[in-house]
Design a protein around this motif. Structure first.
Motif, PDB file in Angstrom:
ATOM      1  N   SER A 123      16.391  -3.088   1.178  1.00  0.00           N
ATOM      2  CA  SER A 123      15.004  -2.648   1.088  1.00  0.00           C
ATOM      3  C   SER A 123      14.075  -3.753   1.588  1.00  0.00           C
ATOM      4  O   SER A 123      14.412  -4.938   1.536  1.00  0.00           O
ATOM      5  CB  SER A 123      14.640  -2.280  -0.356  1.00  0.00           C
ATOM      6  N   PHE A 124      12.901  -3.344   2.080  1.00  0.00           N
ATOM      7  CA  PHE A 124      11.931  -4.317   2.568  1.00  0.00           C
ATOM      8  C   PHE A 124      10.521  -3.891   2.168  1.00  0.00           C
ATOM      9  O   PHE A 124      10.285  -2.744   1.778  1.00  0.00           O
ATOM     10  CB  PHE A 124      12.021  -4.479   4.092  1.00  0.00           C
ATOM     11  N   ARG A 125       9.600  -4.827   2.301  1.00  0.00           N
ATOM     12  CA  ARG A 125       8.205  -4.606   1.949  1.00  0.00           C
ATOM     13  C   ARG A 125       7.323  -5.379   2.924  1.00  0.00           C
ATOM     14  O   ARG A 125       7.471  -6.594   3.072  1.00  0.00           O
ATOM     15  CB  ARG A 125       7.952  -5.056   0.509  1.00  0.00           C
ATOM     16  N   LEU A 126       6.438  -4.669   3.622  1.00  0.00           N
ATOM     17  CA  LEU A 126       5.516  -5.277   4.563  1.00  0.00           C
ATOM     18  C   LEU A 126       4.086  -5.129   4.038  1.00  0.00           C
ATOM     19  O   LEU A 126       3.722  -4.068   3.537  1.00  0.00           O
ATOM     20  CB  LEU A 126       5.611  -4.617   5.944  1.00  0.00           C
ATOM     21  N   THR A 127       3.302  -6.182   4.186  1.00  0.00           N
ATOM     22  CA  THR A 127       1.904  -6.132   3.795  1.00  0.00           C
ATOM     23  C   THR A 127       1.062  -5.732   5.009  1.00  0.00           C
ATOM     24  O   THR A 127       1.213  -6.294   6.093  1.00  0.00           O
ATOM     25  CB  THR A 127       1.432  -7.503   3.272  1.00  0.00           C
ATOM     26  N   LEU A 128       0.179  -4.753   4.811  1.00  0.00           N
ATOM     27  CA  LEU A 128      -0.701  -4.316   5.889  1.00  0.00           C
ATOM     28  C   LEU A 128      -1.839  -5.325   6.033  1.00  0.00           C
ATOM     29  O   LEU A 128      -2.630  -5.501   5.104  1.00  0.00           O
ATOM     30  CB  LEU A 128      -1.276  -2.929   5.584  1.00  0.00           C
TER      31      LEU A 128
END
Length: 218
Positions: A123-128
């Motif tokens: 899983s991954f998480r990107l900040t806008l």
């Protein structure tokens, strides 16, 4: 009102406060749109990507309230030690940022000795980034000194903010998806408006769905 008929009235702050009664208008953030088909939605193509490229994006979700993008990546279990990350940019690759993925335990009740796991999930998480209108990313899988990339067949994965300046780009990306990425860009632009279209043949109007029907035909 003392202004002439061709001049907007200059309401006082006291009058506006009396009319609005303390109600304030909140600016609604412009929504983001995923311009590509979720890879896992086509299972056969998804498995083909994994078997041939060893890595594939699985799905993504834009959480606009939190200004983040979350998603999952599948990789082939070719070795125990793995490194998976998502490389993203918001300025057309003048700069980029790598977000490393986290292994997702499938909580399988079957022991590893009894069953070999073909694919692992990360899983991954990107900040806008603030004031960004376009996010582009790809996925990298490192294992045993080798690198495997999923760049959506060279196009990368693109997220666009729905704004007036991005409507044409959203239209082009939707047309490419609906035509299996075979529609030339120049044809997509020309078919976007029937009034100003410059077509070589009538057959280029393969579908009236490519035309803007938000205004009357006359």
């Amino acid at each position: 009102m003392t202004e002439p008929s061709n001049v907007p009235p200059a309401f006082s702050f006291q009058f506006l406060a009396q009319v609005t009664r303390g109600i304030s208008a909140e600016v609604v953030p412009e929504p983001w749109e995923v311009t590509f088909q979720q890879p896992a939605s086509d299972y056969l193509d998804f498995r083909k990507r994994l078997d041939t490229g060893n890595v594939s994006l699985e799905n993504v979700i834009v959480r606009e309230a939190e200004d983040i993008v979350v998603g999952t990546v599948k990789v082939r279990n070719v070795a125990y030690h793995k490194e998976v990350f998502v490389r993203s940019t918001s300025d057309e690759w003048r700069t980029h940022e790598d977000a490393y993925c986290t292994f997702v335990n499938n909580n399988s009740t079957v022991s590893a000795a009894a069953s070999y796991v073909l694919y692992d999930t990360f899983s991954f998480r990107l900040t806008l980034p603030p004031r960004s209108v376009r996010i582009e990313f790809c996925v990298c899988f490192r294992c045993e000194g080798a690198e495997y990339w999923d760049s959506n067949s060279g196009k990368n994965y693109v997220l666009l903010k729905k704004s007036s300046s991005n409507e044409e780009e959203l239209l082009l990306l939707k047309l490419r998806r609906s035509k299996g990425d075979t529609l030339p860009v120049e044809n997509a632009v020309r078919c976007a408006d029937a009034v100003h279209a410059k077509l070589d043949s009538w057959s280029e109007f393969a579908s009236w769905n490519h035309l803007d029907n938000s205004t009357p035909y006359w």
